[in-house]
Design a protein around this motif. Structure first.
Motif, PDB file in Angstrom:
ATOM      1  N   VAL A  58       3.939 -43.150   8.526  1.00 46.99           N
ATOM      2  CA  VAL A  58       4.818 -42.120   8.707  1.00 46.99           C
ATOM      3  C   VAL A  58       6.367 -42.717   8.075  1.00 46.99           C
ATOM      4  O   VAL A  58       7.017 -41.915   7.586  1.00 46.99           O
ATOM      5  N   ALA A  59       6.923 -43.659   8.693  1.00 46.96           N
ATOM      6  CA  ALA A  59       8.025 -44.307   8.329  1.00 46.96           C
ATOM      7  C   ALA A  59       8.070 -44.503   6.812  1.00 46.96           C
ATOM      8  O   ALA A  59       9.453 -44.184   5.987  1.00 46.96           O
ATOM      9  N   ALA A  60       7.187 -44.987   6.308  1.00 49.97           N
ATOM     10  CA  ALA A  60       7.058 -45.187   4.623  1.00 49.97           C
ATOM     11  C   ALA A  60       7.217 -43.887   4.035  1.00 49.97           C
ATOM     12  O   ALA A  60       7.965 -43.477   3.072  1.00 49.97           O
ATOM     13  N   LEU A  61       6.367 -42.794   4.448  1.00 58.10           N
ATOM     14  CA  LEU A  61       6.582 -41.288   3.850  1.00 58.10           C
ATOM     15  C   LEU A  61       7.862 -40.753   4.093  1.00 58.10           C
ATOM     16  O   LEU A  61       8.645 -40.131   3.168  1.00 58.10           O
ATOM     17  N   LEU A  62       8.649 -40.959   5.144  1.00 59.50           N
ATOM     18  CA  LEU A  62       9.986 -40.318   5.437  1.00 59.50           C
ATOM     19  C   LEU A  62      10.917 -41.398   4.470  1.00 59.50           C
ATOM     20  O   LEU A  62      12.008 -40.760   4.082  1.00 59.50           O
ATOM     21  N   ALA A  63      10.840 -42.703   4.469  1.00 57.40           N
ATOM     22  CA  ALA A  63      11.615 -43.558   3.420  1.00 57.40           C
ATOM     23  C   ALA A  63      11.484 -43.183   2.164  1.00 57.40           C
ATOM     24  O   ALA A  63      12.537 -42.994   1.379  1.00 57.40           O
ATOM     25  N   GLY A  64      10.327 -42.760   1.697  1.00 62.19           N
ATOM     26  CA  GLY A  64      10.123 -42.049   0.447  1.00 62.19           C
ATOM     27  C   GLY A  64      10.579 -40.915   0.006  1.00 62.19           C
ATOM     28  O   GLY A  64      11.173 -40.813  -1.112  1.00 62.19           O
ATOM     29  N   GLY A  65      10.652 -40.096   0.950  1.00 62.73           N
ATOM     30  CA  GLY A  65      11.325 -38.804   0.832  1.00 62.73           C
ATOM     31  C   GLY A  65      12.930 -38.859   0.825  1.00 62.73           C
ATOM     32  O   GLY A  65      13.514 -38.280  -0.007  1.00 62.73           O
ATOM     33  N   ILE A  66      13.536 -39.875   1.507  1.00 69.02           N
ATOM     34  CA  ILE A  66      14.821 -40.021   1.624  1.00 69.02           C
ATOM     35  C   ILE A  66      15.225 -40.626   0.189  1.00 69.02           C
ATOM     36  O   ILE A  66      16.102 -40.167  -0.490  1.00 69.02           O
ATOM     37  N   PHE A  67      14.423 -41.443  -0.230  1.00 68.55           N
ATOM     38  CA  PHE A  67      14.711 -42.083  -1.630  1.00 68.55           C
ATOM     39  C   PHE A  67      14.527 -41.227  -2.708  1.00 68.55           C
ATOM     40  O   PHE A  67      15.441 -40.989  -3.538  1.00 68.55           O
ATOM     41  N   LEU A  68      13.789 -40.192  -2.776  1.00 67.43           N
ATOM     42  CA  LEU A  68      13.477 -39.283  -3.774  1.00 67.43           C
ATOM     43  C   LEU A  68      14.381 -38.232  -3.668  1.00 67.43           C
ATOM     44  O   LEU A  68      14.945 -37.530  -4.700  1.00 67.43           O
ATOM     45  N   SER A  69      15.080 -37.737  -2.450  1.00 65.76           N
ATOM     46  CA  SER A  69      15.877 -36.832  -2.322  1.00 65.76           C
ATOM     47  C   SER A  69      17.337 -37.455  -2.761  1.00 65.76           C
ATOM     48  O   SER A  69      18.269 -36.547  -2.987  1.00 65.76           O
ATOM     49  N   GLY A  70      17.544 -38.425  -2.453  1.00 62.28           N
ATOM     50  CA  GLY A  70      18.918 -39.137  -2.704  1.00 62.28           C
ATOM     51  C   GLY A  70      19.604 -39.460  -1.335  1.00 62.28           C
ATOM     52  O   GLY A  70      19.662 -38.890  -0.363  1.00 62.28           O
ATOM     53  N   TYR A  71      20.159 -40.555  -1.314  1.00 64.92           N
ATOM     54  CA  TYR A  71      20.649 -41.172   0.054  1.00 64.92           C
ATOM     55  C   TYR A  71      21.856 -40.327   0.366  1.00 64.92           C
ATOM     56  O   TYR A  71      22.153 -40.395   1.676  1.00 64.92           O
ATOM     57  N   GLN A  72      22.669 -39.839  -0.424  1.00 64.30           N
ATOM     58  CA  GLN A  72      23.853 -38.748   0.059  1.00 64.30           C
ATOM     59  C   GLN A  72      23.377 -37.628   0.358  1.00 64.30           C
ATOM     60  O   GLN A  72      24.262 -37.098   0.856  1.00 64.30           O
TER      61      GLN A  72
END
Length: 59
Positions: A11-25
């Motif tokens: 779940v942490a990896a999926l959330l991190a992937g979503g954060i990366f794809l959406s943009g950190y800002q």
């Protein structure tokens, strides 16, 4: 490694992937907190969210 710890990491990896794809800002800071809590839970086996719900009376 237990299945519960692997679930936390997944779940942490999926959330991190979503954060990366959406943009950190563009993502809200709360998603970083949740991801960090899940990585902590997967590493140590202590889940802060689970402990909170148990103290509130949930089983």
């Amino acid at each position: 490694m237990s299945a519960q710890r692997m679930l936390f990491f997944t779940v942490a990896a999926l959330l991190a992937g979503g954060i990366f794809l959406s943009g950190y800002q563009t993502v809200h800071w709360l998603l970083y907190v949740v991801t960090g809590m899940l990585v902590f839970a997967g590493t140590t086996g202590i889940c802060p969210g689970l402990m909170l719900y148990q103290k509130l009376g949930f089983k």
